[in-house]
Design a protein around this motif. Structure first.
Motif, PDB file in Angstrom:
ATOM      1  N   GLY B 213      52.839  46.966  43.233  1.00  0.00           N
ATOM      2  CA  GLY B 213      51.994  46.692  42.073  1.00  0.00           C
ATOM      3  C   GLY B 213      52.030  47.835  41.068  1.00  0.00           C
ATOM      4  N   GLU B 214      52.057  49.071  41.589  1.00  0.00           N
ATOM      5  CA  GLU B 214      52.112  50.237  40.689  1.00  0.00           C
ATOM      6  C   GLU B 214      53.454  50.289  39.957  1.00  0.00           C
ATOM      7  N   GLN B 215      54.522  49.970  40.669  1.00  0.00           N
ATOM      8  CA  GLN B 215      55.848  49.936  40.021  1.00  0.00           C
ATOM      9  C   GLN B 215      55.926  48.816  38.981  1.00  0.00           C
ATOM     10  N   LEU B 216      55.310  47.697  39.313  1.00  0.00           N
ATOM     11  CA  LEU B 216      55.318  46.555  38.386  1.00  0.00           C
ATOM     12  C   LEU B 216      54.511  46.879  37.125  1.00  0.00           C
ATOM     13  N   ALA B 217      53.397  47.591  37.327  1.00  0.00           N
ATOM     14  CA  ALA B 217      52.566  47.965  36.169  1.00  0.00           C
ATOM     15  C   ALA B 217      53.378  48.788  35.178  1.00  0.00           C
ATOM     16  N   ALA B 218      54.229  49.676  35.731  1.00  0.00           N
ATOM     17  CA  ALA B 218      55.072  50.505  34.868  1.00  0.00           C
ATOM     18  C   ALA B 218      56.058  49.653  34.072  1.00  0.00           C
ATOM     19  N   LEU B 219      56.356  48.469  34.617  1.00  0.00           N
ATOM     20  CA  LEU B 219      57.278  47.547  33.926  1.00  0.00           C
ATOM     21  C   LEU B 219      56.524  46.570  33.022  1.00  0.00           C
ATOM     22  N   GLY B 220      55.181  46.758  32.982  1.00  0.00           N
ATOM     23  CA  GLY B 220      54.375  45.874  32.144  1.00  0.00           C
ATOM     24  C   GLY B 220      54.004  44.557  32.816  1.00  0.00           C
ATOM     25  N   ILE B 221      54.169  44.486  34.133  1.00  0.00           N
ATOM     26  CA  ILE B 221      53.777  43.260  34.871  1.00  0.00           C
ATOM     27  C   ILE B 221      52.457  43.523  35.582  1.00  0.00           C
ATOM     28  N   ASP B 222      51.505  42.639  35.323  1.00  0.00           N
ATOM     29  CA  ASP B 222      50.141  42.814  35.815  1.00  0.00           C
ATOM     30  C   ASP B 222      49.956  41.950  37.079  1.00  0.00           C
ATOM     31  N   ALA B 223      50.078  42.580  38.239  1.00  0.00           N
ATOM     32  CA  ALA B 223      50.054  41.826  39.501  1.00  0.00           C
ATOM     33  C   ALA B 223      48.657  41.815  40.125  1.00  0.00           C
ATOM     34  N   GLU B 224      48.247  40.640  40.550  1.00  0.00           N
ATOM     35  CA  GLU B 224      47.024  40.536  41.357  1.00  0.00           C
ATOM     36  C   GLU B 224      47.443  40.728  42.814  1.00  0.00           C
ATOM     37  N   ILE B 225      46.745  41.614  43.518  1.00  0.00           N
ATOM     38  CA  ILE B 225      47.121  41.903  44.912  1.00  0.00           C
ATOM     39  C   ILE B 225      45.964  41.515  45.825  1.00  0.00           C
ATOM     40  N   ILE B 226      46.272  40.638  46.763  1.00  0.00           N
ATOM     41  CA  ILE B 226      45.222  40.136  47.656  1.00  0.00           C
ATOM     42  C   ILE B 226      45.624  40.382  49.104  1.00  0.00           C
ATOM     43  N   ASN B 227      44.709  40.990  49.827  1.00  0.00           N
ATOM     44  CA  ASN B 227      44.905  41.264  51.255  1.00  0.00           C
ATOM     45  C   ASN B 227      44.402  40.074  52.055  1.00  0.00           C
ATOM     46  N   ILE B 228      45.341  39.362  52.662  1.00  0.00           N
ATOM     47  CA  ILE B 228      44.951  38.246  53.535  1.00  0.00           C
ATOM     48  C   ILE B 228      44.945  38.781  54.969  1.00  0.00           C
ATOM     49  N   HIS B 229      43.813  39.368  55.351  1.00  0.00           N
ATOM     50  CA  HIS B 229      43.754  39.912  56.719  1.00  0.00           C
ATOM     51  C   HIS B 229      43.580  38.817  57.748  1.00  0.00           C
ATOM     52  N   THR B 230      43.004  37.690  57.333  1.00  0.00           N
ATOM     53  CA  THR B 230      42.862  36.574  58.263  1.00  0.00           C
ATOM     54  C   THR B 230      43.864  35.493  57.887  1.00  0.00           C
ATOM     55  N   ILE B 231      44.873  35.333  58.719  1.00  0.00           N
ATOM     56  CA  ILE B 231      45.896  34.314  58.466  1.00  0.00           C
ATOM     57  C   ILE B 231      45.306  32.930  58.733  1.00  0.00           C
ATOM     58  N   LYS B 232      44.442  32.853  59.731  1.00  0.00           N
ATOM     59  CA  LYS B 232      43.795  31.589  60.074  1.00  0.00           C
ATOM     60  C   LYS B 232      42.378  31.862  60.541  1.00  0.00           C
ATOM     61  N   PRO B 233      41.347  31.259  59.987  1.00  0.00           N
ATOM     62  CA  PRO B 233      41.441  30.306  58.885  1.00  0.00           C
ATOM     63  C   PRO B 233      41.801  31.012  57.571  1.00  0.00           C
ATOM     64  N   LEU B 234      42.678  30.390  56.822  1.00  0.00           N
ATOM     65  CA  LEU B 234      43.122  30.955  55.549  1.00  0.00           C
ATOM     66  C   LEU B 234      42.026  30.763  54.497  1.00  0.00           C
ATOM     67  N   ASP B 235      41.829  31.775  53.678  1.00  0.00           N
ATOM     68  CA  ASP B 235      40.839  31.683  52.586  1.00  0.00           C
ATOM     69  C   ASP B 235      41.472  30.870  51.448  1.00  0.00           C
ATOM     70  N   GLU B 236      41.440  29.563  51.614  1.00  0.00           N
ATOM     71  CA  GLU B 236      42.151  28.680  50.685  1.00  0.00           C
ATOM     72  C   GLU B 236      41.592  28.802  49.270  1.00  0.00           C
ATOM     73  N   GLN B 237      40.273  28.959  49.181  1.00  0.00           N
ATOM     74  CA  GLN B 237      39.653  29.046  47.859  1.00  0.00           C
ATOM     75  C   GLN B 237      40.157  30.263  47.096  1.00  0.00           C
TER      76      GLN B 237
END
Lengths: 282, 317
Positions: B213-237
């Motif tokens: 994400g930090e490298q992408l920011a330098a390229l002007g790309i604004d990335a949303e980063i989400i930690n999915i610590h629980t694979i199941k049940p997935l936080d679908e919302q």
């Protein structure tokens, strides 16, 4: 229930339940079920301290039983129902869609009296050891019983569990092996001879008791009573119990062929003729 | 806006050990079992402080799972510990029948997951465990990202009634989540808000996603980063909300592409919100011997691989 005569009255009724259940759905395992009828009746109507009317999964303050060879579910279900865990008429739902009496026993449908799923063989001894350890932690002095098929002992997990129980002095467990000498493909000696199970379990450090007549209810009760006196001495206790697969139905005996085959209408009639209706059919 | 602070490098397995040790003091029903890997799993403190509640089962994982299932009958909350490979593939049927189908309150805690186990090689580097566990009905599957989160997850799963698979690893990795953050099973954590792409990452790949994400920011790309610590049940919302905004997705995990986090997110999006998606994962391959860093590079699980996947997926919008 005290007298052997009273226990003997229950046996033919349980046999009727078994053959009627498997006949009704043309599937299930009558052979091993019939061979273990005396054992189950002894356990649930005489030996075990248990509370059929208020089933509680944790079973604190009660003896526990685990059926490791889950395919003999017909005898387990019949005895649970006859002991009061659930209505006897529910036996009619065995193996039918939406039943609590699945082909192999499970906790999944909430059937009173069942504390673990079994069917895939070799797992019950480990589970029972866990429950026995929980009893020790809970300072609960009641006993954990298990039943295993002799063919089931070909599974490696049994021997992992056998080694553990001795090493860790799990001395509040009585395991029983149904030594009917049969498995699906033939006799245990023809499929995979296991040699002396007594020598094997003794080498694993178990206190081994033999019963050569597991279809005689008086001797089964006596053996279980003896086994109980061997507990609390640092060793797990094993009963090697010889039975006749298909016992009580003459044409099902002396063969492995009725391991997992249901009788047809005519065979059912013959089987019922050999076993008196003592408590009323479901 | 960044929601993380790098502090120091620590191993996630020590987070498990610390969490278990704390549970030992606060919950007398918690018991622990280990198959001859007490030191590797960092279970020593629990074993020392609570010898009556610690069960050394030896090299017999099938028996361990069965005993754990039995201990629940009587009200205990068993935590089993061994390597991820021996916690899942070796004992799949025991978990399936005696734990999952039987609905037992067993916590299967698995260290040394994935390639970062390193030099021991492919026999020990399981990359299929998340898939195996998530297929089991009713099984909760958790793969925390750092020491703090692994500790919090360990404590949280004791409060949850039912079977859980908790996966963590061997190497020291950046510790960056808040030590005081409460772990909520099934609740995704947004680490960086962005609008151009969503990177969903799990486990050790979460920090790599942050680096990307930090490298992408330098390229002007604004990335949303989400930690999915629980694979199941997935936080679908959380997944759908983010992808509605960014309209493209990269997933990142130390696991086979088949059966992992990316697979779960792809299924959800195919049903609800078809979107361009790229997966950073292992492509139908076993691992091999090497240092963890070498392996992550060779198998394409570095920040640069996430950056490349982002560039590609944005081009597909």
């Amino acid at each position: 229930m005290d007298s052997t005569t009273e226990l003997e009255k229950i046996v033919p009724q349980v046999r009727r339940d078994i053959v009627r259940m498997v006949h009704a759905v043309n599937s299930g395992h009558p052979g091993g079920s019939l061979g273990c009828t005396e054992f189950f009746v002894s356990l649930y109507f005489k030996v075990m301290k248990h509370n059929a009317n208020q089933f509680n999964m944790d079973g604190v303050g009660e003896d526990l039983f685990f059926l490791s060879n889950g395919h003999i579910s017909p005898v387990f279900y019949s005895v649970l129902a006859r002991a009061g865990y659930f209505p006897v008429k529910e036996l009619a739902t065995f193996r039918k869609l939406n039943t609590r009496l699945q082909g192999h026993p499970t906790t999944h449908e909430g059937l009173s009296g069942v504390r673990i799923a079994s069917g895939s063989l070799g797992q019950g001894l480990s589970v029972a050891i866990g429950a026995a350890l929980a009893k020790k932690l809970n300072k609960d002095e009641n006993i954990v019983y298990t039943l295993h098929g002799d063919g089931e002992l070909q599974e490696g997990q049994i021997w992992e569990a056998a080694m553990y129980a001795t090493a860790k002095k799990v001395d509040n467990i009585i395991a029983t092996v149904d030594m009917n000498g049969q498995q699906i493909d033939g006799s245990t000696d023809s499929v995979l001879p296991m040699g002396s199970l007594k020598a094997k379990f003794e080498a694993f450090g178990w206190d081994v008791i033999s019963n050569d007549n597991g279809n005689n209810i008086a001797t089964v009760v006596e053996t279980l009573a003896t086994a109980k006196t061997h507990l609390g001495k640092g060793k797990p206790v094993m009963i090697l119990m010889k039975t006749e697969m298909g016992n009580g139905v003459d044409f099902m005996m002396h063969s492995h062929k009725w391991h997992g085959v249901a009788p047809n209408d005519e065979q059912l009639a013959q089987a019922l003729k050999q076993n008196e209706e003592t408590l009323g059919d479901y | 806006m960044k929601k993380y602070t790098f502090t120091e490098k620590k191993d996630t397995r020590s987070g498990f050990g610390a969490g278990l040790s704390q549970l030992g003091k606060t919950n007398e029903n918690v018991v622990a079992l280990c198959a001859d890997l007490t030191g590797s799993l960092k279970m020593d403190a629990f074993a020392k402080d609570h010898p009556e509640r610690f069960f050394q089962v030896g090299i017999a994982e099938a028996n361990m799972i069965g005993i754990a299932a039995g201990l629940t009958i009587g009200g205990k909350i068993p935590f089993t510990g061994t390597f991820a490979n021996f916690s899942t593939g070796r004992v799949y049927d025991q978990i399936r029948q005696s734990v999952a189908y039987s609905g037992k309150n067993v916590k299967i805690c698995a260290s040394h997951a994935g390639l970062t186990l390193g030099e021991d090689g492919a026999t020990h580097q399981i990359l299929e465990d998340l898939g195996l566990m998530k297929m089991l009905p009713g099984m909760v599957v958790i793969n925390p990202c750092d020491y703090n989160q692994t500790k919090a997850a360990t404590i949280a799963i004791a409060e949850y009634e039912g079977p859980v698979y908790l996966r963590f690893g061997r190497p020291t990795v950046p510790n960056f989540t808040d030590a005081e953050q409460k772990f909520e099973i099934g609740k995704a954590v947004i680490l960086n808000e962005g609008k151009d792409v969503t990177i969903f990452a799990t486990g050790h790949l979460v920090w790599k996603a942050i680096e990307a994400g930090e490298q992408l920011a330098a390229l002007g790309i604004d990335a949303e980063i989400i930690n999915i610590h629980t694979i199941k049940p997935l936080d679908e919302q959380a997944v759908l909300t983010s992808v509605r905004k960014t309209r493209c997705v990269v997933t990142a995990e130390e696991h086979q592409m088949n059966g992992g986090l990316g697979d779960s997110i792809a299924q959800l999006l195919a049903r609800e919100l078809p979107s361009p998606l790229e997966m950073v994962a292992v492509h139908d391959s076993f691992g091999e011997s090497g240092t963890p860093d070498q392996l992550m590079t060779k198998y394409g699980l570095d920040a640069v691989n996430i950056v490349d996947a982002v560039k590609k997926v944005i081009g597909r919008k």
